[in-house]
Design an enzyme around this catalytic site. Structure first.
Site, PDB file in Angstrom:
ATOM      1  N   GLY A  27       0.786  -1.233   0.000  1.00  0.00           N
ATOM      2  CA  GLY A  27       0.000   0.000   0.000  1.00  0.00           C
ATOM      3  C   GLY A  27       0.814   1.277   0.000  1.00  0.00           C
ATOM      4  O   GLY A  27       1.677   1.459   0.834  1.00  0.00           O
ATOM      5  N   SER A  28       0.552   2.168  -0.919  1.00  0.00           N
ATOM      6  CA  SER A  28       1.322   3.390  -1.039  1.00  0.00           C
ATOM      7  C   SER A  28       0.791   4.211  -2.207  1.00  0.00           C
ATOM      8  O   SER A  28      -0.341   4.039  -2.621  1.00  0.00           O
ATOM      9  CB  SER A  28       2.800   3.050  -1.251  1.00  0.00           C
ATOM     10  OG  SER A  28       2.913   2.039  -2.222  1.00  0.00           O
TER      11      SER A  28
END
Length: 215
Positions: free
Chosen positions: A184-185
């Site tokens: 996640g990013s």
């Protein structure tokens, strides 16, 4: 097909799942509990497995297109001052990746890598306004005869490792692997101010396929 960055983690995950189930069947004599634990470990492993998937993409290579570097949702389209490399105003397009998205980063254009730098930093949530400057991140600039594009991989609250394959002086092909961000990013693109944008806020895009802009 799965990304090479996941091989070690997948090996650890399946080992942990096997050990948990061996201990379960050894020390717990309740069948429905054993089956519940088995189901839970299978689901856990499948979640980790899907995170490291690396689907092959047939990018329509063109020096006139800037393609999405990652899968996700467009969360920012705005004019900003880019202070690290260009040191002037640029058009920023940001794509946020949830844990269920493909996390392979792809080169948005053909060209030569003229800048590549890693920055250690914090792990603020990826949508935080300061994450682009304060989080762990890598900055890569690719240049060709038509355009010069900066893209920045930014770690989020869950992402604890950014992998960057881009090396200064390297010739790269649009849509090929540039790196990987674990769990996640987001990725920011910085384009010339007059660049016509082909996507809208909240639009879902696919890395190597969706055209972000044209030059």
């Amino acid at each position: 097909m799965f990304h090479k960055e996941g091989y070690k983690i997948l090996g650890i995950a399946i080992t942990i799942c096997v050990i948990i189930n061996i201990l379960s069947y050894t020390f717990i004599n309740v069948e429905w509990v054993n089956q519940l634990i088995l189901a839970a470990t299978i689901i856990m492993f499948l979640l980790v497995l899907q995170f490291f998937r690396n689907p092959k993409r047939q990018t329509l290579v063109s020096d006139h297109n800037i393609v999405a570097p990652v899968d996700g949702k467009v969360v920012v389209i705005e004019e900003v001052f880019e202070k690290e490399y260009f040191k002037e105003k640029r058009l920023q397009v940001s794509v946020f990746m949830s844990p269920v998205n493909v996390h392979v980063t792809r080169h948005p254009i053909n060209g030569k890598v003229v800048f590549s730098k890693y920055h250690p930093g914090k792990f603020l949530v990826a949508w935080h306004p300061k994450s682009s400057e304060e989080n762990e991140r890598t900055t890569v600039v690719v240049k060709n005869n038509a355009v010069e594009v900066l893209y920045r991989q930014i770690a989020g609250a869950l992402a604890k490792r950014i992998v960057n394959y881009a090396k200064e002086g390297q010739e790269v092909v649009q849509g090929s692997d540039s790196g990987f961000i674990k769990f996640g990013s987001r990725v920011d693109l910085f384009l010339p101010l007059n660049t016509p944008i082909d996507v809208k806020l909240n639009q879902k895009v696919k890395g190597g396929l969706t055209v972000i802009a044209k030059v």
